[in-house]
Design a protein around this motif. Structure first.
Motif, PDB file in Angstrom:
ATOM      1  N   ASN B  89      50.735  34.302  41.065  1.00 34.20           N
ATOM      2  CA  ASN B  89      50.266  35.599  41.551  1.00 34.20           C
ATOM      3  C   ASN B  89      48.993  36.088  40.872  1.00 34.20           C
ATOM      4  O   ASN B  89      48.860  37.274  40.578  1.00 34.20           O
ATOM      5  CB  ASN B  89      51.368  36.657  41.403  1.00 34.20           C
ATOM      6  CG  ASN B  89      52.565  36.348  42.268  1.00 34.20           C
ATOM      7  OD1 ASN B  89      52.518  35.452  43.108  1.00 34.20           O
ATOM      8  ND2 ASN B  89      53.641  37.077  42.087  1.00 34.20           N
ATOM      9  N   LEU B  90      48.057  35.181  40.638  1.00 38.15           N
ATOM     10  CA  LEU B  90      46.753  35.624  40.136  1.00 38.15           C
ATOM     11  C   LEU B  90      46.012  36.321  41.273  1.00 38.15           C
ATOM     12  O   LEU B  90      46.248  36.034  42.441  1.00 38.15           O
ATOM     13  CB  LEU B  90      45.940  34.425  39.647  1.00 38.15           C
ATOM     14  CG  LEU B  90      46.510  33.697  38.436  1.00 38.15           C
ATOM     15  CD1 LEU B  90      45.640  32.498  38.078  1.00 38.15           C
ATOM     16  CD2 LEU B  90      46.618  34.621  37.236  1.00 38.15           C
ATOM     17  N   TYR B  91      45.099  37.246  40.910  1.00 38.03           N
ATOM     18  CA  TYR B  91      44.342  37.963  41.940  1.00 38.03           C
ATOM     19  C   TYR B  91      43.328  37.024  42.575  1.00 38.03           C
ATOM     20  O   TYR B  91      42.392  36.574  41.922  1.00 38.03           O
ATOM     21  CB  TYR B  91      43.620  39.175  41.347  1.00 38.03           C
ATOM     22  CG  TYR B  91      44.504  40.026  40.465  1.00 38.03           C
ATOM     23  CD1 TYR B  91      45.806  40.336  40.860  1.00 38.03           C
ATOM     24  CD2 TYR B  91      44.063  40.499  39.240  1.00 38.03           C
ATOM     25  CE1 TYR B  91      46.618  41.102  40.050  1.00 38.03           C
ATOM     26  CE2 TYR B  91      44.877  41.266  38.427  1.00 38.03           C
ATOM     27  CZ  TYR B  91      46.156  41.562  38.834  1.00 38.03           C
ATOM     28  OH  TYR B  91      46.964  42.315  38.031  1.00 38.03           O
ATOM     29  N   ALA B  92      43.505  36.743  43.854  1.00 36.61           N
ATOM     30  CA  ALA B  92      42.676  35.745  44.525  1.00 36.61           C
ATOM     31  C   ALA B  92      41.217  36.178  44.634  1.00 36.61           C
ATOM     32  O   ALA B  92      40.333  35.349  44.742  1.00 36.61           O
ATOM     33  CB  ALA B  92      43.240  35.455  45.911  1.00 36.61           C
ATOM     34  N   ASN B  93      40.980  37.496  44.582  1.00 36.05           N
ATOM     35  CA  ASN B  93      39.608  37.988  44.770  1.00 36.05           C
ATOM     36  C   ASN B  93      38.862  38.164  43.457  1.00 36.05           C
ATOM     37  O   ASN B  93      37.760  38.679  43.440  1.00 36.05           O
ATOM     38  CB  ASN B  93      39.638  39.329  45.524  1.00 36.05           C
ATOM     39  CG  ASN B  93      40.440  40.387  44.788  1.00 36.05           C
ATOM     40  OD1 ASN B  93      41.428  40.084  44.126  1.00 36.05           O
ATOM     41  ND2 ASN B  93      40.027  41.629  44.878  1.00 36.05           N
ATOM     42  N   LYS B  94      39.481  37.737  42.357  1.00 32.37           N
ATOM     43  CA  LYS B  94      38.828  37.948  41.065  1.00 32.37           C
ATOM     44  C   LYS B  94      38.726  36.640  40.286  1.00 32.37           C
ATOM     45  O   LYS B  94      39.574  35.752  40.444  1.00 32.37           O
ATOM     46  CB  LYS B  94      39.614  38.979  40.238  1.00 32.37           C
ATOM     47  CG  LYS B  94      39.759  40.303  40.962  1.00 32.37           C
ATOM     48  CD  LYS B  94      39.834  41.461  40.011  1.00 32.37           C
ATOM     49  CE  LYS B  94      39.822  42.779  40.750  1.00 32.37           C
ATOM     50  NZ  LYS B  94      38.531  43.105  41.347  1.00 32.37           N
ATOM     51  N   LEU B 102      41.332  42.981  34.140  1.00 30.78           N
ATOM     52  CA  LEU B 102      41.531  44.113  35.055  1.00 30.78           C
ATOM     53  C   LEU B 102      42.514  45.170  34.527  1.00 30.78           C
ATOM     54  O   LEU B 102      42.163  46.344  34.397  1.00 30.78           O
ATOM     55  CB  LEU B 102      41.989  43.621  36.435  1.00 30.78           C
ATOM     56  CG  LEU B 102      42.211  44.737  37.463  1.00 30.78           C
ATOM     57  CD1 LEU B 102      40.874  45.366  37.861  1.00 30.78           C
ATOM     58  CD2 LEU B 102      42.925  44.215  38.707  1.00 30.78           C
ATOM     59  N   TYR B 135      37.409  30.862  40.186  1.00 32.76           N
ATOM     60  CA  TYR B 135      38.412  31.643  40.909  1.00 32.76           C
ATOM     61  C   TYR B 135      39.750  30.897  40.868  1.00 32.76           C
ATOM     62  O   TYR B 135      39.771  29.663  40.755  1.00 32.76           O
ATOM     63  CB  TYR B 135      37.967  31.870  42.362  1.00 32.76           C
ATOM     64  CG  TYR B 135      36.930  32.955  42.455  1.00 32.76           C
ATOM     65  CD1 TYR B 135      37.295  34.268  42.664  1.00 32.76           C
ATOM     66  CD2 TYR B 135      35.582  32.651  42.281  1.00 32.76           C
ATOM     67  CE1 TYR B 135      36.347  35.275  42.710  1.00 32.76           C
ATOM     68  CE2 TYR B 135      34.624  33.656  42.330  1.00 32.76           C
ATOM     69  CZ  TYR B 135      35.005  34.964  42.551  1.00 32.76           C
ATOM     70  OH  TYR B 135      34.079  35.965  42.585  1.00 32.76           O
ATOM     71  N   ARG B 151      46.971  36.567  31.114  1.00 40.72           N
ATOM     72  CA  ARG B 151      46.796  37.881  31.731  1.00 40.72           C
ATOM     73  C   ARG B 151      47.875  38.850  31.240  1.00 40.72           C
ATOM     74  O   ARG B 151      47.602  40.018  30.955  1.00 40.72           O
ATOM     75  CB  ARG B 151      46.861  37.744  33.252  1.00 40.72           C
ATOM     76  CG  ARG B 151      46.701  39.055  33.988  1.00 40.72           C
ATOM     77  CD  ARG B 151      46.662  38.870  35.481  1.00 40.72           C
ATOM     78  NE  ARG B 151      47.976  38.546  36.037  1.00 40.72           N
ATOM     79  CZ  ARG B 151      48.217  38.416  37.343  1.00 40.72           C
ATOM     80  NH1 ARG B 151      47.235  38.534  38.206  1.00 40.72           N
ATOM     81  NH2 ARG B 151      49.418  38.127  37.778  1.00 40.72           N
TER      82      ARG B 151
END
Lengths: 222, 247
Positions: B89-94, B102, B135, B151
């Motif tokens: 569940n890493l942020y795909a847009n970051k 974040l 990414y 994270r």
């Protein structure tokens, strides 16, 4: 041939351009406000807040399934009945905002639904509030997925402004009608001019959107 | 002091009784491994700890906050309780670095410079500093999972929850992730709750093993006792199956 040359006299072209100006003005204001309102409504419907989401969903479904022309009749003829004064310009803008907000709300909801639940869970477990999660994680990804649908909707909106000619909003189609109303020989040339002008605006919208989409994609694919 | 305390906790999905009368105390600094067959409720149980799943009755106290108390701000718990998921569940847009920075930035308001320094230290720790500007989709599963751990650590949590962190990984990736988890467990101040099928990891790192089946805790024992002589028959069968499979 003579018809065309005469039809495209500077006076007529200038009159069409003034109409085009109104069309663009109405479109921009409607796009701006319906994007904001649509986003909020879409999120409310998605979040399933007790009663509120149900009511919002109900309103969205009603307005979405009614022809835009009826919404225009409502804002132009209906509102004065309950004491709210309108004129063709603001009645058209209001009608477009109401109608397009509902469309955008549904596009927004579908966009949010397209993002895997894990993205939200990851962010929430990481300490973000739900609002922060939407803003920083879900919406940026959802909007990327929504771009094609939004572009179609904005293009429809620009073309739908021509419906307001029925309440005599002095926009592009209305001005063309006035011109060929005075000289029926100009009918075909005016239709052609209309087609070209609408095409230029709408094609520009899709080009700008394409450019934006590619930039986002490049960023994500880096 | 207890970090996590379940008292007679019941959890239902509509009519399905997912957690039955759970009583469990996990103390500060402890590493507890939850095992059991699939569908036994172990993932549900770990997800109730940070409120990803709600409970219907009983009492659940995490880091001093009562989760059933309406006045409890669940975000305060989540600040101190990190979670690592099966699917990262890493942020795909970051980027990787943005993923780590974040939450500290917007939740803890950590200064940019310090935030970046801490993030880079953590990336060093999990051996992925060179990937900082990529990414998530450009990394392997094992790498993504180590980033997800980094994270969580960036929030400086008191407690970390791991929900089957290695189940979605290729076999050769598992070792790297377990190594990072072992290092965290060695830090005696960190409380860890781990749902896993990695018996080697459990034996080596856990203080306690909790065995669940059909929504009930059937055994809660020290690691040594559990692996030598599981008291519960169902646990013993489960263990035999898994261990004979591992050999």
């Amino acid at each position: 041939m003579h018809n065309f040359l005469a039809a495209y006299s500077w006076i007529n072209i200038r009159f069409l351009l003034i109409g085009l100006g109104v069309t663009i003005f109405v479109s921009i204001i409607s796009i701006f406000f319906s994007s904001i309102i649509g986003t909020v409504l879409g999120i409310i419907r998605y979040r399933k807040i007790k009663f509120v989401s149900l009511i919002v969903g109900f309103i969205i479904d009603i307005i979405r399934n009614v022809p835009l022309i009826l919404v225009i009749f409502f804002t132009y003829f209906g509102l004065p009945e309950i004491g709210i004064k309108t004129n063709p310009l603001w009645a058209s803008i209001l009608a477009l905002i109401i109608f397009e907000s509902m469309m955008i709300a549904e596009i927004m909801r579908a966009g949010i639904l397209s993002i895997p639940k894990g993205q939200t869970e990851g962010a929430i477990a990481n300490g973000l509030t739900y609002g922060q999660t939407l803003r920083h994680v879900v919406l940026p990804q959802a909007i990327k997925n929504m771009v094609p649908a939004l572009v179609s909707q904005f293009i429809s909106l620009v073309k739908d402004t021509s419906l307001a000619t029925i309440i005599v909003l002095p926009e592009l189609t209305n001005h063309a009608q006035i011109i060929y109303g005075q000289n029926t020989n100009y009918t075909i040339p005016m239709f052609l001019a209309l087609a070209v002008m609408y095409f230029i605006i709408c094609y520009s919208i899709s080009k700008v959107a394409n450019y934006y989409e590619q930039r986002v994609e490049k960023r994500l694919a880096k | 002091m207890p970090m996590i305390e379940f008292k007679n906790v019941q959890k239902y999905y509509n009519n399905f009784h997912a957690l039955k009368d759970i009583n469990l105390t996990i103390n500060d600094g402890e590493t507890v491994v939850l095992i059991g067959p699939s569908g036994s409720g172990k993932s549900t149980l770990i997800r109730t700890i940070n409120g990803l799943e709600d409970i219907q009755s009983g009492q659940l106290i995490v880091n001093g906050y009562d989760l059933l108390d309406k006045k409890t701000d669940i975000n305060k718990i989540r600040k101190d309780v990190g979670m690592v998921f099966q699917h990262f569940n890493l942020y795909a847009n970051k980027t990787i670095l943005e993923n780590i920075m974040l939450a500290p930035k917007i939740v803890l308001h950590r200064e940019d410079e310090e935030n970046k320094r801490i993030a880079m230290e953590l990336l060093e720790k999990v051996g992925l500093a060179s990937q900082a500007n990529k990414y998530p989709s450009q990394l392997s599963g094992g790498q993504q999972q180590r980033i997800a751990i980094a994270r969580s650590l960036a929030m400086k949590p008191k407690c970390l929850l791991f929900d089957e962190p290695t189940s979605a990984l290729d076999p050769e990736m598992i070792g790297d992730v377990l190594k990072v988890m072992k290092e965290i467990a060695e830090d005696s101040s960190m409380t860890m709750v781990v749902v896993t099928h990695e018996m080697g990891f459990a034996r080596e790192v856990a203080n306690r093993v909790v065995f669940m089946d059909q929504g009930t805790i059937l055994e809660d024992d020290s690691t040594e006792a559990f692996f030598k002589h599981p008291k519960n028959e169902r646990a013993s069968q489960f263990l035999n199956k898994i261990i004979s499979h591992e050999d």
